[in-house]
Motif scaffolding. Structure first.
Motif, mmCIF file in Angstrom:
data_model
loop_
_atom_site.group_PDB
_atom_site.id
_atom_site.type_symbol
_atom_site.label_atom_id
_atom_site.label_comp_id
_atom_site.label_asym_id
_atom_site.label_seq_id
_atom_site.Cartn_x
_atom_site.Cartn_y
_atom_site.Cartn_z
ATOM 1 N N HIS A 132 0.762 -1.108 0.054
ATOM 2 C CA HIS A 132 0.134 0.065 0.048
ATOM 3 C C HIS A 132 1.033 1.319 0.223
ATOM 4 C CE1 HIS A 132 -3.031 -2.651 1.091
ATOM 5 N NE2 HIS A 132 -4.279 -1.711 1.464
ATOM 6 N N HIS A 140 -3.582 0.885 -4.200
ATOM 7 C CA HIS A 140 -4.052 1.970 -4.195
ATOM 8 C C HIS A 140 -3.298 3.240 -5.012
ATOM 9 C CE1 HIS A 140 -7.169 1.213 -1.182
ATOM 10 N NE2 HIS A 140 -6.188 0.501 -0.463
ATOM 11 N N ASP A 173 -10.707 -3.949 -2.405
ATOM 12 C CA ASP A 173 -10.045 -4.085 -1.009
ATOM 13 C C ASP A 173 -10.766 -5.075 -0.021
ATOM 14 O OD1 ASP A 173 -8.560 -2.969 0.795
ATOM 15 O OD2 ASP A 173 -9.149 -0.841 0.693
HETATM 16 ZN ZN ZN Z 1 -6.360 -1.860 1.379
#
Ligand code: ZN
Length: 200
Positions: free
Chosen positions: A60, A84, A141
């Motif tokens: 991330h 992301h 997610d």
């Molecule tokens: Zn995440």
């Protein structure tokens, strides 16, 4: 398998140690939990060890953390994918790097909304990523936390941003191209996708 970045480097090494008997069942490792104050560099050594063990690596970065965390994930952790990555858009040189190397970004619209990475779904930057030629993908997610599986994430975008059918198809294609499947498996999936699209 993921390391929790709010914990220490040692705790990540401990997790890896516990996982050693089952490495053959683990595709790769990631880095998640709260970004700010826990930059990727904190885990450079454990990621180096994971790469030595033949594990794929992702992290991330740029979800709540600054673009610098994305650079660190690429240069220090040597990740093959960024999870992301929204805030990469603040750094033109970074966008160029992500485009040139076609680094997959796993973007999660419903989670972005819940975690206030975007204030409204209509302001989601998905079209900017696509326009920049990035290998961006749509993901769920954690559906239990964020209220929807992958199709719900596509629907959320369809309802809120002026995305075209071609762009939706591009996102579907990217999901396979950016995945950790073998090249043969990717080709087979892309052919099935093309065949399915012909029926529309
Ligand atoms: Zn995440």
């Amino acid at each position: 398998m993921s390391f929790l970045r709010h914990l220490s480097e040692q705790s990540a090494f401990d997790t890896l140690e516990q996982a050693m008997p089952w490495l053959e069942h683990i595709d790769g490792v990631g880095l998640d939990s709260s970004e700010l104050g826990h930059p990727p560099e904190k885990f450079a050594r454990v990621f180096a060890r994971c790469r030595e063990l033949g594990l794929r690596v992702t992290a991330h970065a740029g979800e709540e953390g600054p673009p610098d965390y994305v650079w660190q994930a690429l240069d220090l952790l040597k990740v093959q994918r960024i999870d992301h990555g929204n805030r990469s858009l603040e750094d033109a040189a970074l966008i160029e790097r992500l485009r040139n190397e076609q680094i997959p970004l796993t973007v999660c619209p419903l989670s972005n909304l819940k975690l206030c990475v975007v204030t409204k779904m209509s302001q989601h930057p998905i079209l900017k990523f696509l326009d920049a030629g990035l290998l961006v993908t749509i993901n769920s997610d954690d559906p239990a936390y964020f209220g929807g599986y992958v199709m719900d994430n596509f629907h959320a975008l369809l309802e809120s941003v002026p995305i075209t059918t071609d762009q939706i198809v591009q996102l579907m294609r990217n999901s396979f191209t950016g995945s950790w499947l073998s090249d043969t498996e990717k080709q087979a999936c892309l052919q099935r996708l093309d065949a399915a699209l012909l029926t529309f």
